[in-house]
Design a protein around this motif. Structure first.
Motif, PDB file in Angstrom:
ATOM      1  N   LEU A 129      58.463 -31.997  13.413  1.00 36.21           N
ATOM      2  CA  LEU A 129      59.802 -32.166  13.974  1.00 36.21           C
ATOM      3  C   LEU A 129      59.762 -32.324  15.497  1.00 36.21           C
ATOM      4  N   ASP A 130      60.569 -33.232  16.010  1.00 43.07           N
ATOM      5  CA  ASP A 130      60.746 -33.380  17.457  1.00 43.07           C
ATOM      6  C   ASP A 130      62.176 -33.848  17.702  1.00 43.07           C
ATOM      7  N   LEU A 131      63.042 -32.908  18.060  1.00 42.78           N
ATOM      8  CA  LEU A 131      64.456 -33.217  18.245  1.00 42.78           C
ATOM      9  C   LEU A 131      64.777 -33.660  19.666  1.00 42.78           C
ATOM     10  N   GLY A 132      63.807 -33.517  20.577  1.00 40.68           N
ATOM     11  CA  GLY A 132      64.056 -33.932  21.954  1.00 40.68           C
ATOM     12  C   GLY A 132      65.001 -33.018  22.698  1.00 40.68           C
ATOM     13  N   GLU A 133      65.096 -31.758  22.269  1.00 36.46           N
ATOM     14  CA  GLU A 133      65.951 -30.782  22.941  1.00 36.46           C
ATOM     15  C   GLU A 133      65.380 -29.391  22.717  1.00 36.46           C
ATOM     16  N   THR A 134      65.880 -28.417  23.485  1.00 35.24           N
ATOM     17  CA  THR A 134      65.384 -27.049  23.365  1.00 35.24           C
ATOM     18  C   THR A 134      66.498 -26.089  22.985  1.00 35.24           C
ATOM     19  N   PHE A 135      66.078 -24.910  22.519  1.00 39.02           N
ATOM     20  CA  PHE A 135      66.996 -23.899  22.007  1.00 39.02           C
ATOM     21  C   PHE A 135      66.647 -22.537  22.607  1.00 39.02           C
ATOM     22  N   ASP A 136      67.601 -21.624  22.531  1.00 35.69           N
ATOM     23  CA  ASP A 136      67.356 -20.252  22.991  1.00 35.69           C
ATOM     24  C   ASP A 136      66.612 -19.442  21.934  1.00 35.69           C
ATOM     25  N   LEU A 137      66.826 -19.801  20.668  1.00 37.50           N
ATOM     26  CA  LEU A 137      66.268 -19.028  19.568  1.00 37.50           C
ATOM     27  C   LEU A 137      65.861 -19.967  18.441  1.00 37.50           C
ATOM     28  N   VAL A 138      64.630 -19.786  17.939  1.00 38.53           N
ATOM     29  CA  VAL A 138      64.159 -20.487  16.741  1.00 38.53           C
ATOM     30  C   VAL A 138      63.878 -19.427  15.685  1.00 38.53           C
ATOM     31  N   ILE A 139      64.388 -19.629  14.481  1.00 39.89           N
ATOM     32  CA  ILE A 139      64.166 -18.667  13.407  1.00 39.89           C
ATOM     33  C   ILE A 139      63.560 -19.366  12.193  1.00 39.89           C
ATOM     34  N   MET A 140      62.758 -18.610  11.461  1.00 41.14           N
ATOM     35  CA  MET A 140      62.239 -19.045  10.161  1.00 41.14           C
ATOM     36  C   MET A 140      62.405 -17.857   9.221  1.00 41.14           C
ATOM     37  N   THR A 141      63.323 -17.954   8.279  1.00 37.01           N
ATOM     38  CA  THR A 141      63.680 -16.815   7.444  1.00 37.01           C
ATOM     39  C   THR A 141      63.260 -17.041   5.989  1.00 37.01           C
ATOM     40  N   GLY A 142      63.526 -16.043   5.142  1.00 39.26           N
ATOM     41  CA  GLY A 142      63.234 -16.174   3.726  1.00 39.26           C
ATOM     42  C   GLY A 142      61.759 -16.320   3.421  1.00 39.26           C
ATOM     43  N   HIS A 143      60.903 -15.765   4.319  1.00 36.53           N
ATOM     44  CA  HIS A 143      59.442 -15.853   4.157  1.00 36.53           C
ATOM     45  C   HIS A 143      58.940 -17.295   4.104  1.00 36.53           C
ATOM     46  N   VAL A 144      59.672 -18.199   4.755  1.00 35.19           N
ATOM     47  CA  VAL A 144      59.263 -19.607   4.747  1.00 35.19           C
ATOM     48  C   VAL A 144      57.903 -19.786   5.417  1.00 35.19           C
ATOM     49  N   PHE A 145      57.555 -18.897   6.336  1.00 34.31           N
ATOM     50  CA  PHE A 145      56.255 -18.975   7.009  1.00 34.31           C
ATOM     51  C   PHE A 145      55.110 -18.970   6.002  1.00 34.31           C
ATOM     52  N   GLN A 146      55.308 -18.329   4.852  1.00 33.60           N
ATOM     53  CA  GLN A 146      54.232 -18.185   3.877  1.00 33.60           C
ATOM     54  C   GLN A 146      53.995 -19.418   3.015  1.00 33.60           C
ATOM     55  N   VAL A 147      54.856 -20.415   3.109  1.00 26.19           N
ATOM     56  CA  VAL A 147      54.635 -21.624   2.312  1.00 26.19           C
ATOM     57  C   VAL A 147      53.637 -22.567   2.988  1.00 26.19           C
ATOM     58  N   PHE A 148      53.227 -22.262   4.223  1.00 21.53           N
ATOM     59  CA  PHE A 148      52.252 -23.086   4.929  1.00 21.53           C
ATOM     60  C   PHE A 148      50.864 -22.491   4.665  1.00 21.53           C
ATOM     61  N   HIS A 149      50.056 -23.214   3.911  1.00 21.09           N
ATOM     62  CA  HIS A 149      48.835 -22.648   3.343  1.00 21.09           C
ATOM     63  C   HIS A 149      47.589 -22.806   4.207  1.00 21.09           C
ATOM     64  N   SER A 150      47.594 -23.717   5.143  1.00 18.31           N
ATOM     65  CA  SER A 150      46.393 -23.960   5.946  1.00 18.31           C
ATOM     66  C   SER A 150      46.611 -23.532   7.385  1.00 18.31           C
ATOM     67  N   ASP A 151      45.505 -23.228   8.077  1.00 21.41           N
ATOM     68  CA  ASP A 151      45.591 -22.898   9.499  1.00 21.41           C
ATOM     69  C   ASP A 151      46.190 -24.052  10.287  1.00 21.41           C
ATOM     70  N   GLU A 152      45.847 -25.274   9.887  1.00 21.94           N
ATOM     71  CA  GLU A 152      46.374 -26.450  10.590  1.00 21.94           C
ATOM     72  C   GLU A 152      47.890 -26.514  10.482  1.00 21.94           C
ATOM     73  N   ASP A 153      48.423 -26.296   9.283  1.00 22.83           N
ATOM     74  CA  ASP A 153      49.872 -26.359   9.097  1.00 22.83           C
ATOM     75  C   ASP A 153      50.565 -25.232   9.857  1.00 22.83           C
ATOM     76  N   VAL A 154      49.997 -24.031   9.816  1.00 22.18           N
ATOM     77  CA  VAL A 154      50.578 -22.912  10.562  1.00 22.18           C
ATOM     78  C   VAL A 154      50.609 -23.238  12.049  1.00 22.18           C
ATOM     79  N   SER A 155      49.508 -23.773  12.564  1.00 22.43           N
ATOM     80  CA  SER A 155      49.442 -24.139  13.977  1.00 22.43           C
ATOM     81  C   SER A 155      50.498 -25.169  14.330  1.00 22.43           C
ATOM     82  N   ARG A 156      50.672 -26.162  13.478  1.00 24.84           N
ATOM     83  CA  ARG A 156      51.644 -27.219  13.755  1.00 24.84           C
ATOM     84  C   ARG A 156      53.074 -26.681  13.762  1.00 24.84           C
ATOM     85  N   VAL A 157      53.374 -25.778  12.835  1.00 27.38           N
ATOM     86  CA  VAL A 157      54.716 -25.192  12.776  1.00 27.38           C
ATOM     87  C   VAL A 157      54.999 -24.349  14.018  1.00 27.38           C
TER      88      VAL A 157
END
Length: 244
Positions: A90-118
């Motif tokens: 994702l690249d929205l071309g803007e910034t935010f005060d707060l970024v959230i990832m809820t519902g354990h969505v972090f755990q659906v990224f299975h590789s170190d590469e994907d975690v790093s990219r997120v």
């Protein structure tokens, strides 16, 4: 993506199976006063709409169209900007005060590469001093030991669908990857849907390393939704990471 996110039938059950709880109250509390909020993996938009109701300017990003369809049709959806997109690129071309990832969505990224990219995506979208907040289940607590039909069976009732029986079955634990299946029995039609899921359980140390490598400067940890410390029996690894 798991079928629970991409199937319209299963997406329609999501809110009944995952109602607002202590985690929702935590994120509303952390958000505080009016902010620009980016909700990565916003799902059906329950929290995004609640944040918007409290005066935040919210952008919800979700890769699964079936989930976004639910989000766009819920009460208050007009107050949120919805985007179909992948948190890894994702690249929205803007910034935010707060970024959230809820519902354990972090755990659906299975590789170190994907975690790093997120994590780099989150950092890229944070203003100076902005915070990333997310959670991951604590592997030391071994939540998967309870993912058996005897402990997870429940029945939910959904308007227009009727009663649905749901239960989980642990399939395997392979290192930090845990696989399980979820049975859905739709009583009204007799339809059965079985979804296979896989989640990654990273340790506190591993998550911390990934955050520092991504460029986050300061990390605060909680072990539960009441902001208790992390311990071996803490159910969660809750992260508040700040951009320098």
């Amino acid at each position: 993506m798991d079928e629970i996110y991409t199937s319209q039938d299963l997406a329609a059950l999501y809110d009944a199976l995952n109602p607002a709880r202590d985690d929702t109250a935590f994120y509303l509390r952390i958000a505080g006063a009016s902010k620009r909020v980016l909700d990565l993996g916003c799902g059906t938009g329950l929290l995004a709409c609640m944040l918007a109701d409290e005066g935040h300017m919210v952008t919800g990003v979700e890769p699964a169209r079936a989930m976004l369809d639910v989000a766009r049709n819920r009460s208050g959806a007009e107050n949120v900007r919805w985007i179909e997109g992948d948190a890894r690129s994702l690249d929205l071309g803007e910034t935010f005060d707060l970024v959230i990832m809820t519902g354990h969505v972090f755990q659906v990224f299975h590789s170190d590469e994907d975690v790093s990219r997120v994590l780099k995506t989150a950092l890229h979208h944070l203003d100076s001093g902005g915070r990333l907040v997310f959670e991951s289940r604590n592997p030391e607590a071994r939540a998967w030991d309870d993912w058996i039909s005897e402990k997870t069976a429940k029945t939910v009732s959904v308007e227009g669908i009727g009663e649905v029986d749901v239960q989980h079955r642990l399939i395997s634990v392979d290192g930090d990857l845990v696989s399980f299946e979820t049975d859905h029995f739709f009583r009204k039609t007799g339809k059965v849907m079985i979804n296979h899921s896989r989640l990654r359980f990273l340790s506190q140390s591993e998550i911390g390393t990934q955050l520092r490598n991504a460029g986050f400067a300061r990390i605060v940890w909680y072990g539960d939704w009441l902001e208790g410390p992390v311990g071996s029996d803490s159910p969660e690894l809750i992260v508040i990471a700040e951009r320098g």
